[in-house]
Design a protein around this motif. Structure first.
Motif, PDB file in Angstrom:
ATOM      1  N   VAL A   6       8.571  11.792 -24.254  1.00  0.00           N
ATOM      2  CA  VAL A   6       8.421  13.120 -24.867  1.00  0.00           C
ATOM      3  C   VAL A   6       7.316  13.867 -24.137  1.00  0.00           C
ATOM      4  N   ASP A   7       7.705  14.902 -23.410  1.00  0.00           N
ATOM      5  CA  ASP A   7       6.749  15.699 -22.635  1.00  0.00           C
ATOM      6  C   ASP A   7       5.854  14.806 -21.766  1.00  0.00           C
ATOM      7  N   GLY A   8       6.476  13.795 -21.159  1.00  0.00           N
ATOM      8  CA  GLY A   8       5.751  12.920 -20.248  1.00  0.00           C
ATOM      9  C   GLY A   8       5.080  11.728 -20.897  1.00  0.00           C
ATOM     10  N   THR A  18      16.348   9.560 -34.857  1.00  0.00           N
ATOM     11  CA  THR A  18      16.861  10.887 -34.509  1.00  0.00           C
ATOM     12  C   THR A  18      15.764  11.741 -33.869  1.00  0.00           C
ATOM     13  N   LEU A  19      16.202  12.835 -33.301  1.00  0.00           N
ATOM     14  CA  LEU A  19      15.282  13.757 -32.640  1.00  0.00           C
ATOM     15  C   LEU A  19      14.235  14.280 -33.619  1.00  0.00           C
ATOM     16  N   ILE A  23       9.867  14.636 -33.192  1.00  0.00           N
ATOM     17  CA  ILE A  23       9.260  15.959 -32.943  1.00  0.00           C
ATOM     18  C   ILE A  23       9.260  16.769 -34.249  1.00  0.00           C
ATOM     19  N   PRO A  24       8.659  16.242 -35.300  1.00  0.00           N
ATOM     20  CA  PRO A  24       8.694  16.935 -36.599  1.00  0.00           C
ATOM     21  C   PRO A  24       7.949  18.263 -36.606  1.00  0.00           C
ATOM     22  N   ASP A  25       7.036  18.450 -35.651  1.00  0.00           N
ATOM     23  CA  ASP A  25       6.225  19.670 -35.652  1.00  0.00           C
ATOM     24  C   ASP A  25       6.846  20.823 -34.865  1.00  0.00           C
ATOM     25  N   ILE A 207      12.650  13.908 -23.324  1.00  0.00           N
ATOM     26  CA  ILE A 207      12.713  15.099 -24.178  1.00  0.00           C
ATOM     27  C   ILE A 207      11.613  16.059 -23.750  1.00  0.00           C
ATOM     28  N   ILE A 208      11.991  17.303 -23.476  1.00  0.00           N
ATOM     29  CA  ILE A 208      11.027  18.359 -23.148  1.00  0.00           C
ATOM     30  C   ILE A 208      11.026  19.333 -24.322  1.00  0.00           C
ATOM     31  N   THR A 209       9.889  19.455 -25.005  1.00  0.00           N
ATOM     32  CA  THR A 209       9.854  20.230 -26.249  1.00  0.00           C
ATOM     33  C   THR A 209       9.358  21.658 -26.077  1.00  0.00           C
TER      34      THR A 209
END
Length: 518
Positions: A6-8, A18-19, A23-25, A207-209
């Motif tokens: 996630v973002d590196g 799940t996604l 990344i709840p924020d 994943i790139i948020t």
């Protein structure tokens, strides 16, 4: 357990997660990039970039140019760092209205000893005195016919695709400081952008948020204000931490939320992958662009930043998608904030404030310098404030009156800042009228007019059907005949409501009234 990135950052999660769980924020309206597998390969493009003492120039090489600037030949002209290996290599030897020459250096050309025709922007390999030992790169400034000591082909090895203005500013003494072949990365990954937070994650997914943009001229050790006005426009556009893809082209994505804004042309450079620009002229002036491919520079665009993280996400989003954006630095716009909150922000950034009045609860209505980069560069700011009691909270109805609300924000300043202002025209009975300056070119069409009764405290703007077009009013009691501007319902565009109506009673005719959206 499986691993995702996630973002590196590598995270271990339960299989079947799940996604949304990781990344709840990140608000669910924002698209994120999912990269299942990635095979990247670098390849050299047919472009070469020269960094000269008077700006950057990108040359698109033809077949002969690519052969000339082979790796071996390139290494002979430049050291490993790309810098000239000798002080007299690739410096301007002569320049006139037709062409500018850089050199000398050795080449293997066989001079044709004939004149050839050249177009503006052509880059030519020629020589002086028909001696290949004294070869030159010649940049054509205008269409002309000349004998530049080129071979029988005419010697054209490419053309200038970016930095054309630099070609016309070169003079004796200018040099090529360094140069580089432009390398691109080809990614053959199973990737997509999604807002579906129920997506089940797989081992090895990336994943790139969000996207991180570094503003032009920003460095933690040194700040340049060369682009302070246009950078501020970018920060205003991204103030909510959101980039909206109103258009997704093959080479860029565009956010149009601040279009039709006046933005100065400050920095013209190549629009390479990851470059962020603002359009400075035309119908879409003020729109923000992020480039996903290399595109030549344009006099209609000014460079305001570059992507530091998340270019993959930008490449994958579709028209209509929104993504989360962070900027470096964050905007320092204190207008509309309480003085107490403003001082906390300034203290955090090591900026010394000068305040006109710090008695009681106050709200910042202006700051000097006005722009973030200038504040950071000077490390001080002067604040103009008013008592909190002089600032009225309102709520606008973009759902039912989007166009009129947009006009209202523009004429009061709320489009750019967190506080707006307008003069109070007069008060009588339960009606308070304001008269913001509405340019004649703006048309206020009929929109969201009332039918039976206008409830108390509604905020309205008179539309083009009456002579009082542009007047803004609020009525503190309900009325089933006239709107808040005392016009018939057909002339009344309801744009929202006044929340802090208790502050209306203290207002005086002729004074400036400050407003904030709540």
């Amino acid at each position: 357990m499986i691993k995702v990135h996630v973002d590196g950052q590598t995270k271990e999660i339960q299989e079947g997660a799940t996604l949304k769980e990781i990344i709840p924020d990140i608000p669910e309206k924002y698209s994120v990039a999912i990269i299942k597998s990635s095979k990247s390969s670098e390849y050299k493009t047919k472009n070469i970039r020269f960094f000269t003492s008077s700006g950057e120039v990108v040359i698109e090489l033809n077949t002969r140019g690519i052969k000339l600037f082979s790796d071996d030949y390139f290494r002979k002209l430049f050291d490993k760092k790309g810098k000239s290996s000798a002080s007299d290599v690739l410096s301007v030897k002569w320049s006139d209205r037709q062409a500018t020459t850089f050199g000398p250096f050795k080449s293997a050309i066989v001079p044709d000893r004939k004149q050839h025709r050249y177009n503006k922007g052509d880059v030519i390999l020629g020589c002086g005195g028909y001696d290949p030992e004294n070869s030159y790169l010649i940049f054509s400034r205008m269409p002309h016919v000349a004998d530049h000591g080129a071979d029988k082909s005419g010697g054209v090895i490419g053309s200038v695709v970016s930095g054309k203005n630099s070609v016309h500013t070169w003079k004796p003494g200018d040099i090529v400081k360094n140069a580089e072949r432009i390398v691109s990365t080809e990614n053959t990954s199973d990737s997509f952008a999604t807002t579906d937070r129920s997506l089940q994650l797989e081992d090895g997914m990336e994943i790139i948020t969000h996207v991180t943009i570094s503003a032009y001229g920003y460095d933690k050790d040194k700040i340049s204000i060369d682009a302070s006005n246009s950078v501020e426009h970018m920060l205003i556009t991204l103030k909510g931490g959101e980039f909206q893809a109103d258009l997704n082209s093959s080479g860029f994505v565009r956010d149009e939320k601040m279009k039709k804004s006046t933005v100065p042309q400050e920095i013209k450079k190549s629009r390479l992958e990851g470059t962020v620009t603002v359009r400075t002229s035309g119908r879409l002036e003020g729109s923000l662009y992020i480039y996903t491919k290399d595109i030549p520079g344009s006099p209609n665009h000014t460079v305001v930043g570059e992507i530091k993280h998340g270019i993959e996400l930008v490449k994958l989003i579709r028209k209509g998608d929104a993504i989360s954006v962070k900027t470096i630095p964050g905007q320092i716009d204190l207008r509309g904030l309480s003085l107490k909150e403003s001082l906390k922000i300034l203290n955090k950034n090591g900026i010394k404030p000068s305040i006109d009045d710090n008695s009681g609860e106050r709200v910042v209505i202006d700051q000097k310098p006005p722009n973030t980069m200038e504040v950071l560069e000077e490390k001080k700011v002067s604040l103009k404030t008013v008592p909190l009691s002089n600032v009225i909270g309102i709520r606008l109805n973009d759902t039912d009156a989007p166009r009129t609300c947009g006009i209202f924000r523009e004429v009061t300043g709320l489009r750019w800042y967190n506080i707006g202002k307008m003069p109070l025209l007069f008060k009588y009975d339960d009606v308070t009228l304001f008269q913001p300056k509405v340019p004649r070119k703006i048309t206020i069409n009929i929109e969201n007019t009332p039918r039976d009764t206008v409830p108390a405290n509604m905020l309205a703007m008179t539309n083009d059907s009456r002579r009082g077009v542009g007047l803004v009013g609020v009525r503190t009691s309900s009325n089933n005949e006239f709107g808040p501007t005392s016009e018939p319902f057909s002339a009344t565009n309801i744009i929202g409501e006044v929340i802090e109506t208790d502050k209306l009673s203290s207002l005086k005719e002729g004074e400036t009234v400050y407003i904030r959206e709540i």
